[in-house]
Write a protein that holds these residues in place. Structure first.
Motif, PDB file in Angstrom:
ATOM      1  N   LYS A 152      -3.091 -62.005 -79.307  1.00 39.29           N
ATOM      2  CA  LYS A 152      -2.163 -62.321 -78.218  1.00 39.29           C
ATOM      3  C   LYS A 152      -2.480 -61.113 -77.282  1.00 39.29           C
ATOM      4  O   LYS A 152      -1.974 -60.137 -77.312  1.00 39.29           O
ATOM      5  CB  LYS A 152      -0.749 -62.156 -78.459  1.00 39.29           C
ATOM      6  N   VAL A 153      -3.124 -61.638 -76.054  1.00 44.14           N
ATOM      7  CA  VAL A 153      -3.781 -60.744 -75.029  1.00 44.14           C
ATOM      8  C   VAL A 153      -2.530 -60.748 -74.058  1.00 44.14           C
ATOM      9  O   VAL A 153      -2.183 -62.043 -73.348  1.00 44.14           O
ATOM     10  CB  VAL A 153      -4.956 -61.213 -74.418  1.00 44.14           C
ATOM     11  N   GLU A 154      -1.863 -59.813 -73.603  1.00 40.39           N
ATOM     12  CA  GLU A 154      -0.917 -59.629 -72.707  1.00 40.39           C
ATOM     13  C   GLU A 154      -1.543 -59.096 -71.522  1.00 40.39           C
ATOM     14  O   GLU A 154      -1.952 -57.818 -71.327  1.00 40.39           O
ATOM     15  CB  GLU A 154       0.349 -58.828 -73.322  1.00 40.39           C
ATOM     16  N   ARG A 155      -1.369 -59.722 -70.369  1.00 34.40           N
ATOM     17  CA  ARG A 155      -2.007 -59.391 -69.241  1.00 34.40           C
ATOM     18  C   ARG A 155      -0.937 -58.918 -68.181  1.00 34.40           C
ATOM     19  O   ARG A 155       0.316 -59.291 -68.567  1.00 34.40           O
ATOM     20  CB  ARG A 155      -2.510 -60.650 -68.240  1.00 34.40           C
ATOM     21  N   GLU A 156      -1.127 -57.829 -67.266  1.00 31.55           N
ATOM     22  CA  GLU A 156      -0.140 -57.278 -66.554  1.00 31.55           C
ATOM     23  C   GLU A 156       0.938 -58.263 -65.863  1.00 31.55           C
ATOM     24  O   GLU A 156       1.886 -58.019 -65.898  1.00 31.55           O
ATOM     25  CB  GLU A 156      -0.697 -56.449 -65.555  1.00 31.55           C
ATOM     26  N   GLU A 157       0.427 -59.496 -65.431  1.00 27.04           N
ATOM     27  CA  GLU A 157       1.217 -60.394 -64.669  1.00 27.04           C
ATOM     28  C   GLU A 157       1.999 -61.236 -65.578  1.00 27.04           C
ATOM     29  O   GLU A 157       3.335 -61.455 -65.356  1.00 27.04           O
ATOM     30  CB  GLU A 157       0.400 -61.301 -63.874  1.00 27.04           C
ATOM     31  N   ASP A 158       1.518 -61.401 -66.582  1.00 27.24           N
ATOM     32  CA  ASP A 158       2.583 -61.743 -67.975  1.00 27.24           C
ATOM     33  C   ASP A 158       3.676 -60.984 -68.120  1.00 27.24           C
ATOM     34  O   ASP A 158       4.821 -61.235 -68.724  1.00 27.24           O
ATOM     35  CB  ASP A 158       1.782 -62.411 -69.179  1.00 27.24           C
ATOM     36  N   ALA A 159       3.377 -59.477 -68.426  1.00 26.17           N
ATOM     37  CA  ALA A 159       4.516 -58.619 -68.689  1.00 26.17           C
ATOM     38  C   ALA A 159       5.473 -58.409 -67.464  1.00 26.17           C
ATOM     39  O   ALA A 159       6.714 -57.967 -67.959  1.00 26.17           O
ATOM     40  CB  ALA A 159       3.548 -57.388 -69.242  1.00 26.17           C
TER      41      ALA A 159
END
Length: 104
Positions: free
Chosen positions: A96-103
């Motif tokens: 599960k790759v969490e991108r900065e904008e998703d966080a």
């Protein structure tokens, strides 16, 4: 197991001599081995062995017990199993790759 504890244990095993020493103690099992036995098997000076043993003890991978004048070293199998479990407990669960904008 916490990341820091795992990193410390793995760093201790990151030396060829300590890795050989640890594997020798794994083969010795719960009975462990005394310093003389370890030194004969590894063919290293006593001071070098003491240095490497103390690194493994500090990392929690090895415990030592004095029996009279003899010191017995043993692998802490509970911690070792915990380390292996820490490394493999999320095996094959996917990324599960969490991108900065998703966080955010």
């Amino acid at each position: 197991m916490q990341d820091r504890d795992a990193a410390e244990a793995l760093a201790a095993l990151g030396n060829t001599t300590r890795l050989k020493l640890f594997r020798l103690l794994v083969r010795a099992g719960n009975e462990g081995a005394n310093v003389g036995q370890l030194q004969r098997n590894l063919e290293i000076p006593a001071s070098t062995l003491a240095h490497h043993l103390s690194s493994l003890v500090r990392a929690g991978l090895v415990v030592q017990e004095r029996q009279g004048r003899v010191v017995i070293s043993r692998v802490d199998f509970r911690l070792t199993v915990g380390l292996v479990s820490y490394l493999t407990d999320e095996c094959c669960t996917g990324l599960k790759v969490e991108r900065e904008e998703d966080a955010a």
